[in-house]
Design a protein around this motif. Structure first.
Motif, short mmCIF file in Angstrom:
data_model
loop_
_atom_site.label_atom_id
_atom_site.label_comp_id
_atom_site.label_asym_id
_atom_site.label_seq_id
_atom_site.Cartn_x
_atom_site.Cartn_y
_atom_site.Cartn_z
N GLU A 166 -24.32 160.29 72.59
CA GLU A 166 -24.27 161.09 73.85
C GLU A 166 -23.41 160.56 75.13
O GLU A 166 -22.72 161.41 75.76
CB GLU A 166 -25.63 161.25 74.31
N ARG A 167 -23.41 159.19 75.25
CA ARG A 167 -22.54 158.88 76.20
C ARG A 167 -20.89 158.78 75.91
O ARG A 167 -20.33 159.13 76.70
CB ARG A 167 -22.78 156.88 76.49
N ASP A 168 -20.69 158.81 74.65
CA ASP A 168 -19.16 158.85 74.17
C ASP A 168 -18.93 160.29 74.48
O ASP A 168 -17.68 160.56 75.02
CB ASP A 168 -19.08 158.53 72.79
N ILE A 169 -19.71 161.29 74.09
CA ILE A 169 -19.06 162.58 74.38
C ILE A 169 -19.16 163.05 75.89
O ILE A 169 -18.12 163.69 76.31
CB ILE A 169 -20.39 163.65 73.47
N LEU A 173 -16.11 164.47 77.86
CA LEU A 173 -16.17 165.54 78.55
C LEU A 173 -15.53 165.32 80.00
O LEU A 173 -14.98 166.21 80.55
CB LEU A 173 -17.79 165.74 78.73
N ALA A 174 -15.86 164.27 80.54
CA ALA A 174 -15.38 163.72 82.02
C ALA A 174 -13.80 163.96 82.04
O ALA A 174 -13.22 163.99 83.17
CB ALA A 174 -16.00 162.69 82.37
N THR A 175 -12.97 163.66 81.01
CA THR A 175 -11.48 163.63 80.87
C THR A 175 -11.12 165.10 80.76
O THR A 175 -9.97 165.47 80.82
CB THR A 175 -11.11 163.08 79.66
N ALA A 185 -11.45 163.76 68.58
CA ALA A 185 -11.52 162.21 69.29
C ALA A 185 -12.47 161.37 68.74
O ALA A 185 -12.27 160.28 68.35
CB ALA A 185 -11.38 162.61 70.84
N LEU A 186 -13.85 162.07 68.30
CA LEU A 186 -14.69 161.28 67.91
C LEU A 186 -15.19 161.37 66.31
O LEU A 186 -15.94 160.82 65.78
CB LEU A 186 -16.19 161.68 68.71
N PHE A 187 -14.28 162.07 65.50
CA PHE A 187 -14.48 162.29 64.34
C PHE A 187 -15.54 162.86 63.61
O PHE A 187 -16.43 162.43 62.76
CB PHE A 187 -13.98 161.08 63.38
#
Length: 223
Positions: A166-169, A173-175, A185-187
């Motif tokens: 969730e932190r990765d997403i 999201l912030a970008t 990006a996260l496969f």
């Protein structure tokens, strides 16, 4: 701060930074009447404040957050507190006292993280402003009552517990990436991204992407 020649406390030297000419003039007139305070200069932009601070070496910079064109008050604060002054006085890093009308959690957090010694609202009484300036000159924290209450409330509020995914997403999201770009990006699949986003929204108490990013910044959940 003491004047060695007179044996009396030297006045606190102030640099006022505000992009509104009328507001700045009012502050200068007010500070001219304040005991133990001397206005060293005034600036209308962040860039001008940096240049004057390097030359005048003030004790305190009274900083507005919104400065129109150019760098804002937070970035100016960050640069001021990171670079010692090199003017005619002893080289030192000035203390920054934010004076603004904005009291959102995000504004307060950004200013304090940038190195501000204090955070005051423009609705404060003159006596409170004078006291805050003297406190800031000594490196002591000065906060308006409403600001102090918000800071304490945020410290007591438990942070949402997010999983690593969730932190990765959230970071993606912030970008500004969309669901498809985040999935690439996260496969992971786009459906998985949507599932995680629903969980993130629930945990943060929001229902939009912009709201999730704003809360994440306030709660310092982003890397």
């Amino acid at each position: 701060m003491t004047d060695p020649a007179a044996g009396a406390p030297a006045p606190v030297r102030i640099l006022v930074c505000d992009d509104h000419v009328v507001v700045r003039a009012g502050l200068l007139a007010l500070l001219d009447s304040a005991p133990g305070i001397e206005v060293a200069g005034e600036a209308g932009t962040g860039e001008e404040a940096l240049a004057l601070a390097a030359r005048l070496a003030p004790d305190v910079v009274l900083m507005d957050l919104q400065l129109g064109e150019g760098i804002d008050g937070v970035e100016t604060t960050r640069r001021l507190t990171a670079t010692p002054a090199t003017g005619p006085g002893p080289g030192r890093t000035p203390h920054v006292l934010v004076l603004t009308t904005y009291d959102t959690d995000a504004d307060i957090t950004r200013a304090i993280e940038a190195g501000a010694t204090g955070y005051l609202l423009k609705a404060e009484r003159p006596e409170e402003l004078f006291a805050a300036i003297h406190a800031a000159a000594q490196g002591r924290t000065a906060l308006s009552g409403p600001v102090a209450s918000r800071v304490m409330a945020n410290m007591r509020r438990p942070r949402p517990s997010l999983t690593d995914r969730e932190r990765d997403i959230l970071a993606q999201l912030a970008t500004g990436l969309g669901n498809r770009e985040i999935a690439r990006a996260l496969f992971i699949s786009e459906a998985t991204v949507k599932t995680h986003l629903r969980r993130i929204y629930d945990k943060l108490g929001v229902d939009t992407r912009a709201g999730a990013v704003a809360v994440a910044k306030e709660q310092r959940l982003l890397p």
